[in-house]
Design a protein around this motif. Structure first.
Motif, short mmCIF file in Angstrom:
data_model
loop_
_atom_site.label_atom_id
_atom_site.label_comp_id
_atom_site.label_asym_id
_atom_site.label_seq_id
_atom_site.Cartn_x
_atom_site.Cartn_y
_atom_site.Cartn_z
N ALA A 1 88.55 36.21 131.41
CA ALA A 1 89.52 35.28 131.19
C ALA A 1 89.91 34.68 132.90
O ALA A 1 90.31 33.27 132.89
N GLU A 2 89.93 35.64 133.66
CA GLU A 2 90.28 35.36 135.19
C GLU A 2 89.11 34.28 135.57
O GLU A 2 89.47 33.51 136.41
N GLU A 3 87.87 34.75 135.19
CA GLU A 3 86.82 33.84 135.71
C GLU A 3 86.96 32.37 135.30
O GLU A 3 86.71 31.45 136.05
N LEU A 4 87.27 32.36 133.98
CA LEU A 4 87.43 31.17 133.23
C LEU A 4 88.58 30.19 134.00
O LEU A 4 88.50 29.14 134.19
N CYS A 5 89.64 30.99 134.07
CA CYS A 5 90.91 30.31 134.82
C CYS A 5 90.58 29.77 136.32
O CYS A 5 91.07 28.58 136.80
#
Length: 124
Positions: A38-42
């Motif tokens: 999720a952090e990579e996506l954001c």
């Protein structure tokens, strides 16, 4: 065999605890992996505000954990059914083997009794 507080053998209680611990650690690892994704996506969406990024990350983690849960349940159910089938078949085979051994023991005993009777008649 020594039994634990809940009627399970003492060795099995340790096994249950180990299984629960392994499950907890596995769930924790899946949650951490989902957070990382999720952090990579954001990070690939720099236009998102902090609140939007947090909301997207929370939604992603929730969805990812739901998918993981469904996959695991999809694996556990058939495994439990298969285990039940194997246990039933094992019980059937064990009973059949016991019947065969009992029949063989009866036949051996009958033969021994017959030989003993014939030997008794011949000796007289």
């Amino acid at each position: 065999m020594r039994r634990g507080r809940r009627g399970t053998p003492a060795g099995e209680r340790g096994s249950v605890l180990a299984d629960e611990t392994e499950g907890y650690l596995l769930a924790h690892a899946h949650r951490e992996q989902a957070r990382h994704e999720a952090e990579e996506l954001c990070a690939r969406m720099p236009w998102l505000t902090t609140a939007q990024a947090e909301e997207l990350a929370a939604h992603y983690v929730h969805q990812r954990l739901d998918v993981t849960r469904q996959l695991m349940l999809g694996t556990v159910r058939p495994a439990a059914e298969l285990r039940q089938e194997y246990e039933s078949r094992y019980t059937e085979l064990r009973r059949a083997l016991l019947r065969r051994h009992a029949a063989a023991a009866c036949a051996a005993l009958a033969c021994a009794a017959g030989v003993g009777a014939v030997a008794g008649v011949l000796i007289r």
